[in-house]
Design a protein around this motif. Structure first.
Motif, mmCIF file in Angstrom:
data_model
loop_
_atom_site.group_PDB
_atom_site.id
_atom_site.type_symbol
_atom_site.label_atom_id
_atom_site.label_comp_id
_atom_site.label_asym_id
_atom_site.label_seq_id
_atom_site.Cartn_x
_atom_site.Cartn_y
_atom_site.Cartn_z
ATOM 1 N N CYS A 61 -8.098 52.266 -79.315
ATOM 2 C CA CYS A 61 -9.429 52.083 -79.761
ATOM 3 C C CYS A 61 -10.129 51.006 -78.627
ATOM 4 N N GLU A 62 -11.359 51.364 -78.307
ATOM 5 C CA GLU A 62 -12.062 50.657 -77.278
ATOM 6 C C GLU A 62 -12.349 49.446 -77.215
ATOM 7 N N ALA A 90 -19.059 60.671 -77.034
ATOM 8 C CA ALA A 90 -18.930 61.064 -75.619
ATOM 9 C C ALA A 90 -20.261 60.787 -74.859
ATOM 10 N N GLY A 91 -20.064 60.731 -73.548
ATOM 11 C CA GLY A 91 -21.239 60.595 -72.830
ATOM 12 C C GLY A 91 -21.231 60.720 -71.405
ATOM 13 N N ARG A 92 -22.329 60.614 -70.734
ATOM 14 C CA ARG A 92 -22.171 60.813 -69.038
ATOM 15 C C ARG A 92 -22.960 59.499 -68.665
ATOM 16 N N PHE A 93 -22.332 58.697 -67.964
ATOM 17 C CA PHE A 93 -22.942 57.283 -67.211
ATOM 18 C C PHE A 93 -22.865 57.438 -65.818
ATOM 19 N N ASP A 94 -23.803 57.362 -65.032
ATOM 20 C CA ASP A 94 -23.880 57.714 -63.521
ATOM 21 C C ASP A 94 -22.890 58.766 -63.140
ATOM 22 N N GLN A 127 -14.856 58.067 -75.990
ATOM 23 C CA GLN A 127 -14.192 56.887 -76.413
ATOM 24 C C GLN A 127 -13.698 57.188 -77.955
ATOM 25 N N HIS A 128 -12.809 56.443 -78.431
ATOM 26 C CA HIS A 128 -12.500 56.607 -79.806
ATOM 27 C C HIS A 128 -12.353 55.083 -80.205
ATOM 28 N N VAL A 177 -12.846 52.900 -87.115
ATOM 29 C CA VAL A 177 -14.419 52.928 -87.954
ATOM 30 C C VAL A 177 -14.705 51.381 -88.256
ATOM 31 N N GLU A 178 -13.616 50.644 -88.709
ATOM 32 C CA GLU A 178 -13.979 49.146 -89.041
ATOM 33 C C GLU A 178 -14.438 48.368 -87.753
ATOM 34 N N CYS A 179 -13.837 48.780 -86.663
ATOM 35 C CA CYS A 179 -14.234 48.005 -85.431
ATOM 36 C C CYS A 179 -15.682 48.482 -84.835
ATOM 37 N N GLN A 180 -16.006 49.849 -85.278
ATOM 38 C CA GLN A 180 -17.130 50.386 -84.819
ATOM 39 C C GLN A 180 -18.401 49.802 -85.835
ATOM 40 N N ALA A 181 -18.030 49.479 -87.050
ATOM 41 C CA ALA A 181 -18.783 48.807 -87.876
ATOM 42 C C ALA A 181 -19.276 47.326 -87.520
ATOM 43 N N ALA A 182 -18.048 46.753 -87.007
ATOM 44 C CA ALA A 182 -18.177 45.145 -86.783
ATOM 45 C C ALA A 182 -19.123 45.181 -85.518
ATOM 46 N N ALA A 183 -18.860 46.120 -84.426
ATOM 47 C CA ALA A 183 -19.697 46.059 -83.167
ATOM 48 C C ALA A 183 -20.958 46.373 -83.400
ATOM 49 N N THR A 184 -21.355 47.292 -84.281
ATOM 50 C CA THR A 184 -22.828 47.626 -84.419
ATOM 51 C C THR A 184 -23.426 46.429 -85.128
ATOM 52 N N ALA A 185 -22.620 45.820 -86.104
ATOM 53 C CA ALA A 185 -23.317 44.790 -86.913
ATOM 54 C C ALA A 185 -23.439 43.643 -85.987
ATOM 55 N N TYR A 186 -22.606 43.507 -85.041
ATOM 56 C CA TYR A 186 -22.992 42.316 -84.097
ATOM 57 C C TYR A 186 -24.014 42.614 -83.260
#
Ligand SMILES: [Zn+2]
Length: 112
Positions: A21-22, A38-42, A48-49, A52-61
């Motif tokens: 988990c990232e 997934a994406g492309r940067f520069d 990234q995986h 779901v709980e960590c994603q929810a926390a990060a987006t809430a933050y």
């Protein structure tokens, strides 16, 4: 940033391979739901995986603090600061536990 940069994410029902988990650095078990991005940067392609709980926390933050884009929070890389760890403990205790964030000593006194 370049014109070809992109980022897209979705929630998948179950991972087919274990992934780290990232957000918290812990393993996402095979068969667990996960947020996949997934994406492309520069010019560099990435995937990234995230739990779901960590994603929810990060987006809430990010919502609370307006920290989107380059300011998006990555909890395992952030300095341990009472403002966000206290918030995480209160609102997302599962994620706090994965990050080994514990309450102040005096609150757990007497349990041993
Ligand atoms: Zn996680």
């Amino acid at each position: 940033m370049s014109i070809d940069d992109f980022h897209s994410g979705r929630t998948i029902k179950a991972t087919r391979k274990p992934h780290e988990c990232e957000q918290c650095g812990r393993q996402i078990e095979v068969g667990s739901p996960a947020h996949y991005a997934a994406g492309r940067f520069d010019g560099y392609f990435y995937t990234q995986h995230v739990h779901v709980e960590c994603q929810a926390a990060a987006t809430a933050y990010a919502d609370l603090n307006g920290s989107w884009g380059e300011d998006f929070p990555w909890f395992q890389h952030m300095d341990r600061d009472i403002d966000w760890t206290g918030w995480l403990l209160e609102h997302h205790p599962i994620v706090a536990e994965r990050l080994n964030i514990e309450r102040e000593e005096d609150e757990v006194e007497g349990r041993h």
